[in-house]
Design an enzyme around this catalytic site. Structure first.
Site, PDB file in Angstrom:
ATOM      1  N   HIS A 148      28.433-100.707  18.416  1.00 53.27           N
ATOM      2  CA  HIS A 148      28.822 -99.456  18.073  1.00 53.27           C
ATOM      3  C   HIS A 148      29.065 -98.850  16.915  1.00 53.27           C
ATOM      4  CE1 HIS A 148      30.241 -99.645  22.437  1.00 53.27           C
ATOM      5  NE2 HIS A 148      30.736-100.964  22.339  1.00 53.27           N
TER       6      HIS A 148
ATOM      7  N   GLU B 238      37.035 -96.025   7.719  1.00 59.40           N
ATOM      8  CA  GLU B 238      37.757 -96.015   6.358  1.00 59.40           C
ATOM      9  C   GLU B 238      36.539 -96.384   5.403  1.00 59.40           C
ATOM     10  OE1 GLU B 238      41.644 -97.059   6.444  1.00 59.40           O
ATOM     11  OE2 GLU B 238      42.240 -95.669   8.053  1.00 59.40           O
TER      12      GLU B 238
ATOM     13  N   SER C 273      27.631-104.761  23.315  1.00 60.21           N
ATOM     14  CA  SER C 273      28.982-104.556  22.874  1.00 60.21           C
ATOM     15  C   SER C 273      29.684-105.948  22.640  1.00 60.21           C
ATOM     16  CB  SER C 273      29.778-103.836  23.730  1.00 60.21           C
ATOM     17  OG  SER C 273      31.116-103.504  23.285  1.00 60.21           O
TER      18      SER C 273
END
Length: 283
Positions: A173, A149, A131
């Site tokens: 992710h 988006e 991460s």
């Protein structure tokens, strides 16, 4: 950066399996190539260092690793402490946990820990990060951006990373949080860099030749901006939709790979057969 022939960088997209098959974490143990390797966990990125450090110690103990230490480097004074640096240098695998990648770069950047982190790779150690610990590996890292988006011109924030992997921008992710838009925006602003989006429970394993192999249950998305013909990215009207044409994209599941040095994908059979890619066939 020069990597020793026995060194590996293992970049994990977050949420790696810690309970069942533990494929990626088992691979870390294997890559150390030692009977009793020492694992060093650096928890700088997280606000819960004791809890996270203890979790990883337990997970790796279940994989037979008894020799572990947690280094909670909370400030730049810690990062320049000789004892802490010596402890890190004794590790066979240096593992950065998740959290906030800006904490890693702002606390460790330019310190002895930063210098010695590069040294560990030159010495043939394994450096891994999940991460936030993945994002910090690159020269430029995405710090903030809008998920799920359409890409906008300039709505992401970027900062210098720790520079372990040159010429790339890493995002984690990736498909789970719909981050292709923000990585496209990053590459539109930095077309000389490769964008590497890594899914959860997925990792790239980079060797000294500049080639990585994908491991885990998801995919790795590689965005090559060198072929971009047009983009409208600019600071004016940053929230407007991004236009970008002729960008090259590769989607690579487990067993496939990519050459950062030569900028082409490596198909799965090549890893199995140990053959070099026919570059013209895959470009």
């Amino acid at each position: 950066m020069i990597m020793h022939k026995d060194a590996y960088l293992v970049v994990i997209g977050g949420a790696e399996d810690k309970k069942t098959d533990k494929v990626i974490l088992k691979k870390l143990v294997e890559l150390t190539n030692k009977k009793e390797p020492k694992f060093v966990f650096i928890t700088t990125a997280t606000q819960q260092p004791e809890e996270v450090g203890e979790q990883y110690k337990k997970v790796f103990k279940s994989l037979g690793i008894e020799n572990t230490i947690v280094l909670n480097i909370e400030n730049r004074e810690d990062a320049n402490n000789d004892d802490i640096n010596n402890q890190m240098l004794k590790g066979d695998c240096i593992f950065f946990t998740g959290g906030d990648q800006l904490r890693i770069s702002s606390i460790l950047g330019g310190t002895k820990i930063h210098e010695n982190l590069h040294k560990t790779v030159e010495l043939g150690k394994v450096v891994a990060g999940t991460s936030a610990g993945a994002s910090m590996m690159s020269e430029i890292m995405v710090v903030e951006g809008v998920d799920k988006e359409a890409p906008s011109r300039c709505t992401i924030k970027m900062a210098p990373g720790m520079g372990l992997i040159e010429g790339v921008i890493i995002d984690q992710h990736f498909n789970q949080r719909g981050r292709i838009g923000r990585l496209l925006s990053a590459i539109a602003q930095n077309p000389h860099s490769l964008g590497i989006g890594i899914d959860e429970n997925t990792a790239i394993i980079l060797d000294h030749k500049g080639e990585f192999q994908v491991a885990g249950s998801g995919v790795v998305t590689v965005i090559d901006g060198r072929t971009i013909a047009f983009t409208n990215t600019c600071e004016q009207y940053p929230n407007e939709p991004l236009a970008i044409t002729e960008v090259k994209l590769h989607v690579l599941p487990s067993g496939y790979g990519y050459s950062l040095a030569k900028k082409y994908p490596i198909i799965k059979s090549e890893f199995c057969n140990n053959k070099k890619t026919n570059e013209k066939a895959v470009q």
